[in-house]
Each structure stands twice: as C-alpha cells, then as structure tokens.
Design a protein around this motif. Structure first.
Motif, PDB file in Angstrom:
ATOM      1  N   LYS A   1       0.838  -1.207   0.000  1.00  0.00           N
ATOM      2  CA  LYS A   1       0.000   0.000   0.000  1.00  0.00           C
ATOM      3  C   LYS A   1       0.871   1.254   0.000  1.00  0.00           C
ATOM      4  CE  LYS A   1      -3.590   2.363   2.651  1.00  0.00           C
ATOM      5  NZ  LYS A   1      -4.424   2.338   3.894  1.00  0.00           N
TER       6      LYS A   1
ATOM      7  N   TYR B   1       3.928   1.454  -1.043  1.00  0.00           N
ATOM      8  CA  TYR B   1       4.651   1.518  -2.315  1.00  0.00           C
ATOM      9  C   TYR B   1       3.775   2.126  -3.411  1.00  0.00           C
ATOM     10  CZ  TYR B   1       7.162   0.131  -6.516  1.00  0.00           C
ATOM     11  OH  TYR B   1       7.807   0.155  -7.731  1.00  0.00           O
ATOM     12  N   ARG B   2       2.525   1.692  -3.486  1.00  0.00           N
ATOM     13  CA  ARG B   2       1.616   2.232  -4.511  1.00  0.00           C
ATOM     14  C   ARG B   2       1.390   3.729  -4.299  1.00  0.00           C
ATOM     15  NH1 ARG B   2      -1.372  -2.611  -3.666  1.00  0.00           N
ATOM     16  NH2 ARG B   2      -2.881  -1.425  -2.418  1.00  0.00           N
ATOM     17  N   PHE B   3       1.274   4.126  -3.037  1.00  0.00           N
ATOM     18  CA  PHE B   3       1.057   5.548  -2.734  1.00  0.00           C
ATOM     19  C   PHE B   3       2.254   6.392  -3.192  1.00  0.00           C
ATOM     20  CE2 PHE B   3       2.034   9.043   0.219  1.00  0.00           C
ATOM     21  CZ  PHE B   3       0.947   9.873  -0.046  1.00  0.00           C
TER      22      PHE B   3
ATOM     23  N   LYS C   1       4.582   5.581  -5.368  1.00  0.00           N
ATOM     24  CA  LYS C   1       4.721   5.492  -6.824  1.00  0.00           C
ATOM     25  C   LYS C   1       3.779   6.469  -7.518  1.00  0.00           C
ATOM     26  CE  LYS C   1       4.643   2.178 -10.653  1.00  0.00           C
ATOM     27  NZ  LYS C   1       4.397   0.759 -11.030  1.00  0.00           N
ATOM     28  N   GLU C   2       2.534   6.528  -7.059  1.00  0.00           N
ATOM     29  CA  GLU C   2       1.563   7.453  -7.640  1.00  0.00           C
ATOM     30  C   GLU C   2       1.943   8.901  -7.331  1.00  0.00           C
ATOM     31  OE1 GLU C   2      -3.249   8.415  -7.598  1.00  0.00           O
ATOM     32  OE2 GLU C   2      -2.442   6.780  -6.379  1.00  0.00           O
ATOM     33  N   PHE C   3       2.413   9.135  -6.109  1.00  0.00           N
ATOM     34  CA  PHE C   3       2.857  10.478  -5.697  1.00  0.00           C
ATOM     35  C   PHE C   3       3.936  10.988  -6.651  1.00  0.00           C
ATOM     36  CE2 PHE C   3       5.571  13.409  -3.415  1.00  0.00           C
ATOM     37  CZ  PHE C   3       4.698  14.178  -2.655  1.00  0.00           C
TER      38      PHE C   3
ATOM     39  N   ALA D   1       4.743   9.696  -9.781  1.00  0.00           N
ATOM     40  CA  ALA D   1       4.338   9.697 -11.185  1.00  0.00           C
ATOM     41  C   ALA D   1       3.460  10.895 -11.532  1.00  0.00           C
ATOM     42  CB  ALA D   1       3.599   8.397 -11.506  1.00  0.00           C
ATOM     43  N   THR D   2       2.578  11.286 -10.620  1.00  0.00           N
ATOM     44  CA  THR D   2       1.659  12.391 -10.914  1.00  0.00           C
ATOM     45  C   THR D   2       2.342  13.747 -10.847  1.00  0.00           C
ATOM     46  OG1 THR D   2       0.970  12.416  -8.577  1.00  0.00           O
ATOM     47  CG2 THR D   2      -0.391  11.151 -10.131  1.00  0.00           C
ATOM     48  N   ARG D   3       3.507  13.821 -10.220  1.00  0.00           N
ATOM     49  CA  ARG D   3       4.221  15.103 -10.083  1.00  0.00           C
ATOM     50  C   ARG D   3       5.441  15.218 -10.995  1.00  0.00           C
ATOM     51  NH1 ARG D   3       1.649  13.872  -5.593  1.00  0.00           N
ATOM     52  NH2 ARG D   3       0.850  15.499  -4.191  1.00  0.00           N
TER      53      ARG D   3
ATOM     54  N   TYR E   1      13.185   9.172  -4.664  1.00  0.00           N
ATOM     55  CA  TYR E   1      12.101   8.225  -4.931  1.00  0.00           C
ATOM     56  C   TYR E   1      12.555   6.792  -4.677  1.00  0.00           C
ATOM     57  CZ  TYR E   1       8.940   5.279  -7.646  1.00  0.00           C
ATOM     58  OH  TYR E   1       8.081   4.270  -8.043  1.00  0.00           O
TER      59      TYR E   1
ATOM     60  N   THR F   1      11.542   4.047  -1.623  1.00  0.00           N
ATOM     61  CA  THR F   1      10.987   2.726  -1.979  1.00  0.00           C
ATOM     62  C   THR F   1      12.003   1.608  -1.754  1.00  0.00           C
ATOM     63  OG1 THR F   1      11.636   3.067  -4.300  1.00  0.00           O
ATOM     64  CG2 THR F   1       9.382   3.692  -3.668  1.00  0.00           C
TER      65      THR F   1
END
Length: 336
Positions: A201, A203-205, A207-209, A211-213, A237, A241
């Motif tokens: 959970k 890791y996904r957060f 990764k999205e944090f 990728a979106t920035r 990053y 991770t």
C-alpha cells in the motif's frame, strides 16, 4: 536591534578570519570619516575582543555610544560587514560577479549609457552561461529586452527576434529546473513524514505520488540544472521505496554530470558533494564495501583549493565522516 539579530551579529564577527577582519577594517576606515560613523568600528573591536557580549557592557565601556543609538549602530555594523564580505568573496563566487554586472548595468541605464549597459549585460550573460546559472541568464535577458524595447540603441533588425527566441529557451530550462527541484523537495518532505515504504500500500502511494508530479521530459532537451534536480528526485524516490540499485544508478548519473562539467562543479561544490554523499549512501545500502572504500578515498583526496567557503569545508568533512562510519559498519569494526 532584537536579541536574535544581536546574536547574529556577534556570531558573524566571531566567524571572521584574520584576513576578513583586516579587510573589513580597511574598508570601514576608507568609507568613514566622522566620529559618529566610526562608532560602529568601536563596537566591532569590542565584540571581537569580548566573548561574552551584552548591551549593558558596551554602554559601560564605550562612552561615545548612547543607549538610544546602539540598535542603529549594530544594524549599520551588520550591513557594513556583509558589504565588505561581498567585496572580498566576489572574485571566487561568480554569481556575485554576475549580479554586480547587472547592478552596474542598471546604473549605466539610468545614466543614459545604454550601449555600455548592454555590453556589461552581455559579459554577465556569457559568464552565467558558462556556469549554467539559468535564472541569472533569464534575468539578464529580461533587462536586455527592456533596453532594446525603448528603441534607443538602433540595434540590428533581427535583435528582437534573437532575444525573444533566447529568452523562451532559457525560460523553459528555468521552469524545468524549478519543477524538478520542487519534486525532489516534496519527496524529501514525504520521507521525513512517512520514512521508508513498509508494504504494498505504501509503495503504490509513493509510486503514484511520484508519477503524478514528475513533469514530462526528453533527457536530451534538458540543461545541467534540470538534470541535476531530476537525478536528485529519482534518488529520493528510489531511496524511499528502498530500490537501492536504482538509487545507486541515479546518484552515479548525478556525480558523472558534475565530473563532465568541471566549471560548474567548481562553482557548485555543495551539490557535487551532496551527489557524492548519495552515491556513498547507495553503496552502503548495497553492501558494496570495496566501492564504498574507493568513494571515501576519492572524497578524502578532493582539494577545493583555498577554504574560503566554510560551508563546503564542513560538508566535505561531514560526508567523509558519515562514509567512514558506514564503512565501519560494513567491516564490523565497531570499536574504530
């Protein structure tokens, strides 16, 4: 002058080298003539010779200074010290030289010497380009456009298009550097709050944090500052991770970027040292003892010349000691 500012003044004076103190006194005496103007020099001498400074002690020992004057004298002394230090360090801090060129050009512009101002700006711009100072480069371009837009220099017809194209290109690099540096700072703040990822959970957060920035980019289009901040963001990053092999990859790209640009490395020693520290940290996390030892030896042998930059000297010592401590952990030599 508040207690906090007074403490800043005392600490600044205590940090001065003998050469800096001597230069300040020469500068102050040359620019002061009346007794009132020399009061800040009396205060300087008093603070220099007394470790335990208090306002009460100053008023007792220096009869010419009144209580109502002391705050203004301290503020004046602080300003004069910074002005003197700026003059001393201008020769080995190119950003100061470039800003000085901009300031001088502004004075010439207001005096009506437009072509002289443009010559100074061109010289400052070339210097900014050599050290990859894109923000200063853009500032100079905007000033050049102000002068040219007055229709007072009778420049060649293509000048307007040249300046427009150049400013657009530099503006794009500045925007990219800002976006990448914002991302690296946000990742650092995220690490301070949440630390390493602990489960899928997390890791996904993260990764999205990330990728979106992360702005869209083509590496071949990026300038030095953009690449440096991009690699910094990737280091953070992959560190969060715990992908230490990728962390090593981007830390090495960071260091190599500076090694391939020796002029920039010489002028931006702090970020070069930070890259070396991240490189060492990645090697420690990968348990690569031999390469860590080599990296420590490399850092130990780096000579930045005269230690006029205390911040650089302290960072080099700090990163060297941290590297040696990590090396002791890998070797198991805890007594050492």
């Amino acid at each position: 002058m508040s207690t906090g500012t007074t403490d800043s003044l005392v600490r600044l004076i205590q940090s001065l080298t003998k050469a800096e103190k001597r230069s300040f006194k020469l500068y102050a005496n040359r620019n002061s003539s009346t007794p009132d103007e020399l009061k800040f020099l009396q205060l300087f001498d008093f603070i220099e010779k007394n470790e335990n400074y208090t306002d009460e002690l100053v008023l007792q020992k220096i009869k010419g200074i009144k209580k109502s004057q002391l705050s203004n004298i301290k503020a004046h002394l602080y300003k004069q010290l910074l002005t003197s230090l700026r003059l001393i360090h201008a020769n080995h801090l190119p950003s100061i030289e470039i800003r000085e060129a901009i300031d001088h050009a502004l004075i010439l512009y207001h005096k009506g010497f437009y072509n002289q101002a443009l010559k100074l700006l061109e010289k400052g711009k070339q210097h900014a380009m050599r050290i990859e100072a894109t923000t200063l480069h853009l500032e100079i371009l905007e000033f050049e456009k102000v002068i040219e837009s007055q229709y007072i220099t009778r420049s060649m017809p293509t000048r307007a298009e040249e300046l427009t194209a150049e400013s657009r290109e530099v503006e794009q690099h500045v925007r990219g550097a800002v976006d990448f540096s914002n991302l690296s700072l946000q990742l650092y703040a995220l690490y301070v709050i949440v630390g390493f990822v602990r489960d899928e959970k997390d890791y996904r957060f993260v990764k999205e944090f990330f990728a979106t920035r992360l702005p869209k980019y083509h590496l071949s289009d990026l300038g030095f500052e953009e690449k440096m901040h991009l690699y910094n963001a990737y280091v953070w990053y992959h560190y969060i991770t715990q992908e230490f092999l990728m962390c090593f990859k981007y830390a090495k790209l960071w260091v190599d970027l500076f090694e391939e640009n020796p002029i920039v490395k010489d002028q931006n020693k702090e970020m070069y040292l930070k890259g070396l520290y991240n490189f060492q940290n990645a090697l420690f996390n990968l348990r690569n003892h031999s390469r860590l030892s080599d990296s420590i030896s490399h850092l130990e042998q780096i000579d930045f010349g005269a230690r006029e930059n205390e911040n650089v000297a302290l960072l080099q010592e700090l990163y060297l000691l941290l590297g040696k401590i990590n090396e002791c952990y890998l070797k198991g030599s805890f007594d050492e």
